[in-house]
Enzyme design. Structure first.
Site, short mmCIF file in Angstrom:
data_model
loop_
_atom_site.label_atom_id
_atom_site.label_comp_id
_atom_site.label_asym_id
_atom_site.label_seq_id
_atom_site.Cartn_x
_atom_site.Cartn_y
_atom_site.Cartn_z
CG HIS A 132 5.16 37.91 -0.92
ND1 HIS A 132 5.13 39.01 -0.10
CD2 HIS A 132 4.40 38.23 -1.99
CE1 HIS A 132 4.39 39.95 -0.66
NE2 HIS A 132 3.94 39.51 -1.81
CD GLU A 133 4.19 36.25 -5.22
OE1 GLU A 133 2.95 36.29 -5.36
OE2 GLU A 133 4.90 37.28 -5.17
CG HIS A 186 -0.32 37.24 -2.81
ND1 HIS A 186 -1.10 38.29 -2.42
CD2 HIS A 186 0.93 37.76 -3.00
CE1 HIS A 186 -0.37 39.41 -2.37
NE2 HIS A 186 0.87 39.10 -2.71
CD GLU A 210 1.84 42.74 -1.00
OE1 GLU A 210 1.22 42.16 -1.91
OE2 GLU A 210 3.07 42.70 -0.89
ZN ZN Z 1 2.45 40.52 -2.95
#
Ligand code: ZN
Length: 511
Positions: free
Chosen positions: A269-270, A273, A299
């Site tokens: 997830h990170e 980003h 996101e």
């Molecule tokens: Zn996030």
């Protein structure tokens, strides 16, 4: 014109570069606070941050910036909308007007209210005592109304707050999208709950060595395309990603021996980003353009990698053999299909940040509705827990046992920031909307993923999304890339198909 424009633009860019540097220095202090700072550093760090952010704010809202913008607006009028020059002027104007519209005493009051409310929220949450927190939430509702009034809006006060985080979006547009989601997802959630035994995720709790998890996760995100020459991974309580410029975009993660998903999916997830920031054009570095188009678009990048790619069967066909080699004990007797099913288990739960793909947006819908009603005055603060619990039962079928697991769970309402939550849902929807276009452009995407090849996917994202930074609003970006503004249909089709298959649901239930 050219000479003049470039001279004035250079002057503007010089100021914007200084503002960016001050902000990035503040972000580095925040990163340090979340990772390595000793507990004793809290007060000194708050002072340092407030000094840096004040300096950057004062530099940004100066009359000089206003004058430069005014003359540059005429001068860039003939340039293409998407040119760096026109975009820097356009987006800086948007930020400048918003920053100037908030009176300094309101800004100071907001900061004060946030720091006062935070410890009370922590205590109220710990004691499961909403009444304790109620007066502070009332104050925050009032401050949010004043922000909305200062920024101005056409229809609803919430419009001003949404526009601040997701430029160009309106309450009406989001309300229509949430209505569509509710209609499709509430029955799907109920259907999954009736078939909950179809997916067994006990393997995820069998105990996984934390150090091995960390090194495995780092290896995975490297393979996805997260550049470690321009990045690094550290540990923090709440994982996040932060970019100090094209050459330094960091992620943090957390790890639990007893639950597999936290470390690997958190890292993916990170890194989603972080790859967004790493892909932004260096030409727009040290300007307001070097950032995500919005929290929602940001996101979308993390969710695309975490869920649409990372929780797919082709992904696990590629990675599972190496995962099994690293963790032979806990994964003994579990085949790739069973593991894929386990990491996709869907189950209504009380806490938003722990929610799965299907139920997550219902948590956001609930907050969107309550924030709106609080702002409009149709819901009183004292009635929030009851409104929360009633809706939670109707959307997710669960009886909320206490306010700790209900209305007091999020930190967001302890500082003054309504209008943030919808970004999480917007991100989910954008990830599916982009993926629909990606699949049309790359028909062999699944085969590539199964072979562990992610470079073409990443190049696509860089070309159509990452390099532009904040040049376009979310809907401008989506229309350019997919031909449509934000729509819920691709995400609804995606979860209906994926979870319908996982849980063996009848198509009739899913229409
Ligand atoms: Zn996030």
């Amino acid at each position: 014109m050219a000479g003049n424009t470039s001279e004035k633009l250079q002057q503007l860019r010089q100021i914007l570069a200084e503002v960016t540097d001050l902000n990035r220095a503040a972000m580095l202090l925040e990163w340090d606070q979340e990772t390595y700072m000793p507990a004793g550093g809290v007060q000194g760090r708050a002072d340092q941050l407030s000094t840096l952010l004040r300096l950057s704010h004062v530099r940004f809202i100066s009359d000089e910036v206003g004058r430069l913008l005014e003359s540059l607006e005429d001068e860039v009028a003939g340039l293409a909308f998407e040119s760096d020059e026109a975009s820097i002027v356009r987006v800086t104007r948007r930020d400048y007007d918003q920053a100037c519209k908030l009176p300094p005493d309101l800004v100071a009051e907001i900061a004060r209210a946030g720091s006062v409310a935070r410890p009370v929220w922590e205590k109220a949450r710990h004691d499961e005592n909403f009444t304790l927190f109620a007066p502070y939430l009332e104050k925050n509702v009032e401050l949010n109304r004043r922000i909305a009034d200062a920024l101005g809006y056409k229809d609803k006060p919430y419009d001003a707050l949404i526009d601040r985080s997701e430029p160009g979006m309106t309450t009406a547009e989001l309300a229509a999208i949430f209505a569509e989601l509710k209609q499709a997802i509430v029955p799907l959630v109920a259907d999954i709950a009736r078939h909950s035994e179809a997916v067994d995720d006990s393997v995820l709790y069998r105990g996984f060595d934390p150090d091995l998890q960390l090194s495995y996760a780092l290896d995975v995100v490297k393979r996805l395309g997260y550049d470690l020459v321009r990045g690094r991974q550290d540990i923090s309580t709440h994982p996040f990603s932060t970019g100090f410029g094209p050459g330094d975009v960091r992620i943090t993660t957390r790890v639990s021996r007893d639950f597999f998903n936290e470390c690997l999916f958190g890292s993916i997830h990170e890194s989603g980003h972080a790859m967004y920031n790493q892909g932004m054009s260096t030409e727009i570095d040290r300007t307001p353009l070097w950032d995500g188009a919005s929290p929602g678009v940001h996101e979308s990048q993390s969710r695309l990698w975490e869920n649409v790619v990372g929780r797919s069967l082709p992904f696990w066909r590629h990675f599972y053999p190496s995962l099994q080699a690293v963790f032979p004990e806990p994964l003994r007797g579990v085949d790739v299909t069973a593991f894929y099913r386990a990491v996709n288990k869907s189950q209504p739960s009380f806490i938003r940040v722990e929610a799965d793909e299907v139920t997550y947006n219902m948590h956001v819908l609930l907050r969107f509705e309550l924030e709106n009603e609080l702002l409009e005055g149709t819901l009183k603060v004292k009635d929030v827990p009851e409104a929360w619990n009633t809706r939670f039962k109707s959307y997710l079928g669960l009886d909320v046992p206490n306010d700790r697991e209900g209305a007091l769970q999020d930190i967001h309402w302890s500082f003054v920031s309504f209008g943030i939550f919808p970004g999480y849902t917007i991100g989910n929807l954008i990830s599916a909307q982009l993926m629909e276009k990606i699949r049309a452009d790359m028909p062999d995407l699944d085969a590539q993923i199964e072979q562990g090849q992610f470079a073409t996917l990443l190049s696509w994202l860089r070309k159509y999304v990452h390099r532009h930074g904040r040049k376009f609003t979310p809907n401008e970006l989506l229309e350019r890339v997919t031909g449509k503004p934000l729509t819920a249909a691709p995400w609804i089709a995606y979860v209906q198909k994926k979870f319908g298959a996982l849980y063996g649901l009848q198509a009739a239930h899913r229409s």
